[in-house]
Design an enzyme around this catalytic site. Structure first.
Site, PDB file in Angstrom:
ATOM      1  N   SER A 124       0.013   1.674-102.175  1.00  0.00           N
ATOM      2  CA  SER A 124      -1.050   0.679-102.089  1.00  0.00           C
ATOM      3  C   SER A 124      -0.550  -0.565-101.673  1.00  0.00           C
ATOM      4  O   SER A 124       0.749  -0.829-101.658  1.00  0.00           O
ATOM      5  CB  SER A 124      -1.242   0.417-103.847  1.00  0.00           C
ATOM      6  OG  SER A 124      -2.154  -0.794-103.934  1.00  0.00           O
ATOM      7  N   TYR A 148       2.415  -1.685-112.121  1.00  0.00           N
ATOM      8  CA  TYR A 148       1.478  -0.726-111.318  1.00  0.00           C
ATOM      9  C   TYR A 148       2.000  -0.580-109.890  1.00  0.00           C
ATOM     10  O   TYR A 148       2.386   0.279-109.402  1.00  0.00           O
ATOM     11  CB  TYR A 148      -0.158  -1.165-111.112  1.00  0.00           C
ATOM     12  CG  TYR A 148      -0.872  -0.461-110.079  1.00  0.00           C
ATOM     13  CD1 TYR A 148      -1.112   0.886-110.252  1.00  0.00           C
ATOM     14  CD2 TYR A 148      -1.323  -0.984-108.847  1.00  0.00           C
ATOM     15  CE1 TYR A 148      -1.817   1.611-109.228  1.00  0.00           C
ATOM     16  CE2 TYR A 148      -1.778  -0.254-107.873  1.00  0.00           C
ATOM     17  CZ  TYR A 148      -2.060   0.978-108.278  1.00  0.00           C
ATOM     18  OH  TYR A 148      -2.867   1.595-107.061  1.00  0.00           O
ATOM     19  N   LYS A 152       4.609   2.017-107.797  1.00  0.00           N
ATOM     20  CA  LYS A 152       4.244   2.584-106.417  1.00  0.00           C
ATOM     21  C   LYS A 152       5.479   2.403-105.587  1.00  0.00           C
ATOM     22  O   LYS A 152       5.887   3.348-104.984  1.00  0.00           O
ATOM     23  CB  LYS A 152       2.953   1.825-105.796  1.00  0.00           C
ATOM     24  CG  LYS A 152       1.668   2.147-106.564  1.00  0.00           C
ATOM     25  CD  LYS A 152       1.164   3.615-106.388  1.00  0.00           C
ATOM     26  CE  LYS A 152      -0.307   3.835-106.602  1.00  0.00           C
ATOM     27  NZ  LYS A 152      -0.362   5.234-106.577  1.00  0.00           N
TER      28      LYS A 152
HETATM   29  P1  NAD Z   1      -8.953   7.487-109.666  1.00  0.00           P
HETATM   30  O1  NAD Z   1      -8.633   7.227-111.095  1.00  0.00           O
HETATM   31  O2  NAD Z   1     -10.531   7.692-109.482  1.00  0.00           O
HETATM   32  O3  NAD Z   1      -8.545   8.643-109.368  1.00  0.00           O
HETATM   33  C1  NAD Z   1      -7.398   9.192-109.697  1.00  0.00           C
HETATM   34  C2  NAD Z   1      -7.417  10.752-110.299  1.00  0.00           C
HETATM   35  O4  NAD Z   1      -6.110  11.097-110.963  1.00  0.00           O
HETATM   36  C3  NAD Z   1      -8.304  10.789-111.680  1.00  0.00           C
HETATM   37  O5  NAD Z   1      -9.290  11.772-111.144  1.00  0.00           O
HETATM   38  C4  NAD Z   1      -7.404  11.296-112.814  1.00  0.00           C
HETATM   39  O6  NAD Z   1      -8.351  12.025-113.779  1.00  0.00           O
HETATM   40  C5  NAD Z   1      -6.270  11.713-112.234  1.00  0.00           C
HETATM   41  N1  NAD Z   1      -4.918  11.562-112.882  1.00  0.00           N
HETATM   42  C6  NAD Z   1      -4.440  10.502-113.286  1.00  0.00           C
HETATM   43  N2  NAD Z   1      -3.461  10.616-113.992  1.00  0.00           N
HETATM   44  C7  NAD Z   1      -3.089  12.140-113.782  1.00  0.00           C
HETATM   45  C8  NAD Z   1      -2.180  12.935-114.254  1.00  0.00           C
HETATM   46  N3  NAD Z   1      -0.937  12.648-115.137  1.00  0.00           N
HETATM   47  N4  NAD Z   1      -2.289  14.120-114.167  1.00  0.00           N
HETATM   48  C9  NAD Z   1      -3.231  14.686-113.425  1.00  0.00           C
HETATM   49  N5  NAD Z   1      -4.398  14.009-112.995  1.00  0.00           N
HETATM   50  C10 NAD Z   1      -4.165  12.564-113.044  1.00  0.00           C
HETATM   51  O7  NAD Z   1      -8.354   6.614-108.537  1.00  0.00           O
HETATM   52  P2  NAD Z   1      -8.797   6.488-107.276  1.00  0.00           P
HETATM   53  O8  NAD Z   1      -9.192   5.140-106.991  1.00  0.00           O
HETATM   54  O9  NAD Z   1      -9.139   7.613-106.465  1.00  0.00           O
HETATM   55  O10 NAD Z   1      -7.049   6.283-106.637  1.00  0.00           O
HETATM   56  C11 NAD Z   1      -6.391   7.506-106.247  1.00  0.00           C
HETATM   57  C12 NAD Z   1      -4.791   7.022-105.945  1.00  0.00           C
HETATM   58  O11 NAD Z   1      -4.893   5.904-105.053  1.00  0.00           O
HETATM   59  C13 NAD Z   1      -4.206   6.535-107.175  1.00  0.00           C
HETATM   60  O12 NAD Z   1      -2.686   6.933-107.099  1.00  0.00           O
HETATM   61  C14 NAD Z   1      -4.296   4.940-106.809  1.00  0.00           C
HETATM   62  O13 NAD Z   1      -3.269   4.253-107.622  1.00  0.00           O
HETATM   63  C15 NAD Z   1      -4.191   4.895-105.489  1.00  0.00           C
HETATM   64  N6  NAD Z   1      -4.827   3.683-104.646  1.00  0.00           N
HETATM   65  C16 NAD Z   1      -6.312   3.386-105.033  1.00  0.00           C
HETATM   66  C17 NAD Z   1      -6.738   1.939-104.766  1.00  0.00           C
HETATM   67  C18 NAD Z   1      -8.110   1.809-104.968  1.00  0.00           C
HETATM   68  O14 NAD Z   1      -8.527   0.838-104.673  1.00  0.00           O
HETATM   69  N7  NAD Z   1      -8.954   2.808-105.633  1.00  0.00           N
HETATM   70  C19 NAD Z   1      -6.060   1.220-104.081  1.00  0.00           C
HETATM   71  C20 NAD Z   1      -4.706   1.592-103.685  1.00  0.00           C
HETATM   72  C21 NAD Z   1      -3.870   2.848-104.169  1.00  0.00           C
HETATM   73  C1  UD1 Z   2      -7.507  -5.091-107.210  1.00  0.00           C
HETATM   74  C2  UD1 Z   2      -6.093  -4.787-108.091  1.00  0.00           C
HETATM   75  C3  UD1 Z   2      -5.269  -4.227-106.876  1.00  0.00           C
HETATM   76  C4  UD1 Z   2      -5.733  -3.006-106.357  1.00  0.00           C
HETATM   77  C5  UD1 Z   2      -7.251  -3.235-105.744  1.00  0.00           C
HETATM   78  C6  UD1 Z   2      -8.024  -1.799-105.393  1.00  0.00           C
HETATM   79  C7  UD1 Z   2      -5.867  -6.526-109.633  1.00  0.00           C
HETATM   80  C8  UD1 Z   2      -5.308  -7.847-109.858  1.00  0.00           C
HETATM   81  N1  UD1 Z   2      -5.846  -6.294-108.175  1.00  0.00           N
HETATM   82  O1  UD1 Z   2      -7.436  -5.758-105.960  1.00  0.00           O
HETATM   83  O2  UD1 Z   2      -3.910  -3.945-107.569  1.00  0.00           O
HETATM   84  O3  UD1 Z   2      -4.974  -2.221-105.310  1.00  0.00           O
HETATM   85  O4  UD1 Z   2      -8.042  -3.982-106.629  1.00  0.00           O
HETATM   86  O5  UD1 Z   2      -8.216  -1.037-106.371  1.00  0.00           O
HETATM   87  O6  UD1 Z   2      -6.430  -6.270-110.190  1.00  0.00           O
HETATM   88  N2  UD1 Z   2     -14.052 -10.107-107.349  1.00  0.00           N
HETATM   89  C9  UD1 Z   2     -15.085 -11.018-107.835  1.00  0.00           C
HETATM   90  N3  UD1 Z   2     -15.729 -10.634-108.814  1.00  0.00           N
HETATM   91  C10 UD1 Z   2     -15.523  -9.446-109.559  1.00  0.00           C
HETATM   92  C11 UD1 Z   2     -14.827  -8.663-108.768  1.00  0.00           C
HETATM   93  C12 UD1 Z   2     -13.791  -8.965-107.563  1.00  0.00           C
HETATM   94  O7  UD1 Z   2     -15.189 -12.282-107.387  1.00  0.00           O
HETATM   95  O8  UD1 Z   2     -16.357  -8.947-110.507  1.00  0.00           O
HETATM   96  C13 UD1 Z   2     -13.168 -10.808-105.989  1.00  0.00           C
HETATM   97  C14 UD1 Z   2     -11.687 -10.750-106.463  1.00  0.00           C
HETATM   98  O9  UD1 Z   2     -11.471 -12.063-106.881  1.00  0.00           O
HETATM   99  C15 UD1 Z   2     -10.825 -10.598-104.879  1.00  0.00           C
HETATM  100  C16 UD1 Z   2     -12.235  -9.528-104.412  1.00  0.00           C
HETATM  101  O10 UD1 Z   2     -13.457  -9.705-105.151  1.00  0.00           O
HETATM  102  O11 UD1 Z   2     -11.171 -11.659-104.265  1.00  0.00           O
HETATM  103  C17 UD1 Z   2     -11.781  -8.118-104.716  1.00  0.00           C
HETATM  104  O12 UD1 Z   2     -11.459  -7.761-105.754  1.00  0.00           O
HETATM  105  P1  UD1 Z   2     -10.901  -6.288-106.421  1.00  0.00           P
HETATM  106  O13 UD1 Z   2     -12.066  -5.354-105.795  1.00  0.00           O
HETATM  107  O14 UD1 Z   2     -10.830  -6.536-107.769  1.00  0.00           O
HETATM  108  O15 UD1 Z   2      -9.742  -5.955-105.425  1.00  0.00           O
HETATM  109  P2  UD1 Z   2      -8.291  -6.768-105.191  1.00  0.00           P
HETATM  110  O16 UD1 Z   2      -8.263  -7.980-105.927  1.00  0.00           O
HETATM  111  O17 UD1 Z   2      -7.871  -6.699-103.982  1.00  0.00           O
END
Ligand code: NAD
Ligand code: UD1
Length: 337
Positions: A124, A148, A152
Site C-alpha cells: 500500500s 496497518y 505492510k
Molecule cells: P477486502 O477486505 O475487500 O479484501 C480482502 C479479502 O481478504 C476479504 O475477502 C477477506 O475476507 C479476506 N481475508 C482477510 N483476512 C483473511 C485471512 N486471514 N485469511 C483469509 N482471508 C482473509 O480488501 P481489498 O480492498 O480487496 O484489499 C485487498 C488487499 O489490498 C489487502 O491486503 C489490502 O490491505 C490491500 N490494499 C487495499 C487498498 C484499498 O484501497 N482497497 C489499498 C492498498 C492496499
Molecule cells: C484511506 C486510508 C489508507 C488506505 C486508503 C485506501 C485512512 C487514514 N487512510 O486513505 O490507509 O490505503 O484509504 O483504502 O483511513 N474523504 C472525504 N469524505 C469521506 C471519505 C473521504 O472527504 O467521506 C476524503 C479524504 O479526506 C481524502 C479522500 O477523500 O482526502 C480520499 O479518502 P479515502 O478514500 O479514505 O482514501 P485515503 O485517505 O487515501
C-alpha cells in the site's frame, strides 16, 4: 494454476476476472471475514470454468494451506488476504500484526514447503507515510504512521529477506494508491460493511439514496481547492497490474517493489464533479473538519511499473465513476447475503 488469497474481496475479485480473461485457472482462498459468499457465485458467473476450487479458510491456518498446495499444482500466489482499516489497526494492532504479518508468514512457509516460489503481494502507498516530496517514488524512505502501514512494510521486508536467503524465491510487492470503480459488468464491485470509510463508496451510497450527504473531511488543506488530493486508479487497471507482475515472474524477472497509481492527483471536489458529470446525479455534501491521520495530498510516480512491468493505468476517473455507479445502481444494498 494461481492461488488467490483474499480472492472474494474488492480487489481480489476483480483480479480473478482479469486473470480469467487472460486464460488463467484459479484456486481461491478466503475466510469470508470481509466478503460474502455470494461474491463467489458472481465470480463463477463471470469466470465460467476458471475457478477450480474455493477454499473457505484462514490464511494463518497452516493445515489448510498445506492441503491446498497438496491438492493443486500451484504455480504462483496472488496474496490479497488482509485487513485494511487504518483506524481499526490503531485500536487493535495485534489483530493486524497477527492477520496481516502472521498470515503472510504462514503463507510463505507453506509456499516454500510446497516448492512454490512466486508471489505477488498487495502492499500500500500507506507504507510511505507523510511525503518528503511528491510524487512518491519507490526509493523514497518509508515511514508508515499506523500499525496497518507498518504491517505492510514488515511483509515487504519479510519477502525481501526470504528472497535473499532462498535462491529461486521471487516476489513483486505492489504499492497500491487509491483503487476505485468496479467491473464494467456491474456484477462485482466494492461493498464495504457499515459506513464507508473511503470516498467513492460514500459518494455512490449518497447518490443512490442510502445516505443523506457526503461529508468532505476538510477544505483547508494546502491544495488547489483546499480538499485532499489522492491518486485514484480504476480497480480493473489495478487488477491488470497483477497480470503484469505475474508475467514478469514467469519470464524470470527479479523481485520488485512498484507503485501502482496513475501519476495524477485529484481533489475530493474534482472527484465529486467527475461523478456528477458522468452520472448526471447530484451529490449533496457538507464540509466538515479534517479527518485524523489524513494527508493533504498523495500521488504516485508510476514510471517504475511502466518500465519494469510494462503496465500503466489506462482508464479515466470518469470511467471509474461510471462503473462504480453501475455497480451501485444494480446492487443498491451491495451483495446479497
Ligand atoms: P477486502 O477486505 O475487500 O479484501 C480482502 C479479502 O481478504 C476479504 O475477502 C477477506 O475476507 C479476506 N481475508 C482477510 N483476512 C483473511 C485471512 N486471514 N485469511 C483469509 N482471508 C482473509 O480488501 P481489498 O480492498 O480487496 O484489499 C485487498 C488487499 O489490498 C489487502 O491486503 C489490502 O490491505 C490491500 N490494499 C487495499 C487498498 C484499498 O484501497 N482497497 C489499498 C492498498 C492496499
Ligand atoms: C484511506 C486510508 C489508507 C488506505 C486508503 C485506501 C485512512 C487514514 N487512510 O486513505 O490507509 O490505503 O484509504 O483504502 O483511513 N474523504 C472525504 N469524505 C469521506 C471519505 C473521504 O472527504 O467521506 C476524503 C479524504 O479526506 C481524502 C479522500 O477523500 O482526502 C480520499 O479518502 P479515502 O478514500 O479514505 O482514501 P485515503 O485517505 O487515501
Amino acid at each position: 494454476m494461481i492461488l488467490v488469497t483474499g480472492g472474494l474481496g474488492y480487489i481480489g475479485s476483480h483480479a480473478c476476472v482479469a486473470l480469467t480473461q487472460a486464460g488463467e485457472r484459479l484456486v481461491v482462498l478466503d475466510n469470508l471475514s470481509n466478503a460474502k459468499r455470494s461474491v463467489l457465485e458472481r465470480l463463477r458467473e463471470l469466470c465460467p470454468d476458471a475457478i477450480l476450487d474455493f477454499c473457505e479458510a484462514d490464511v494463518r491456518d497452516r493445515g489448510a494451506l498445506a492441503r491446498v498446495f497438496a491438492a493443486h499444482r500451484v504455480e504462483a500466489v496472488l496474496h490479497f488476504a488482509g485487513l485494511k482499516s487504518v483506524a481499526e489497526s490503531v485500536a487493535r494492532p495485534l489483530l493486524y500484526y497477527d492477520n496481516n504479518v502472521g498470515g503472510s508468514l504462514a503463507l510463505v512457509e507453506a509456499m516454500l514447503a510446497a516448492g512454490v516460489e512466486r508471489i505477488v503481494f498487495s502492499s500500500s502507498a500507506t507504507v510511505y507515510g507523510p511525503p518528503l516530496s511528491l510524487p512518491h517514488r519507490e526509493d523514497h524512505p518509508t515511514a508508515p504512521h499506523n500499525p496497518y502501514g507498518r504491517a505492510k512494510r514488515m511483509v515487504e521486508e519479510l519477502l525481501a529477506d526470504v528472497a535473499r536467503a532462498q535462491p529461486g524465491f521471487r516476489y513483486v510487492a505492489l504499492r497500491y494508491f487509491n483503487p476505485i470503480g468496479a467491473h464494467p459488468s456491474g456484477r462485482i464491485g466494492e461493498d464495504p460493511r457499515g459506513e464507508p470509510n473511503n470516498l467513492l463508496p460514500f459518494v455512490t451510497q449518497v447518490a443512490v439514496g442510502r445516505r443523506a450527504r457526503l461529508r468532505i473531511h476538510g477544505d483547508d488543506y494546502p491544495t488547489a481547492d483546499g480538499t485532499g488530493v489522492r491518486d485514484y486508479l480504476h480497480v480493473m487497471d489495478l487488477a491488470e497490474g497483477h497480470l503484469a507482475a505475474l508475467a514478469r515472474l514467469r519470464a524470470g524477472g527479479g523481485s520488485l517493489v512498484a507503485n501502482l497509481g496513475t501519476g495524477r492527483g485529484h481533489s475530493v471536489r474534482e472527484v465529486l464533479a467527475a461523478f456528477e458529470r458522468t452520472t448526471g446525479v447530484r451529490v449533496p455534501f457538507e464540509v466538515g473538519p479534517r479527518r485524523a491521520g489524513d494527508l493533504p495530498a498523495c500521488w504516485a510516480d508510476p514510471s517504475l511499473a511502466e518500465r519494469e512491468l510494462g503496465w500503466r493505468a489506462r482508464r479515466t476517473l470518469e470511467e471509474a465513476c461510471r462503473d462504480a455507479w453501475r455497480w451501485q445502481c444494480d446492487n443498491p444494498a451491495g451483495y446479497p447475503d
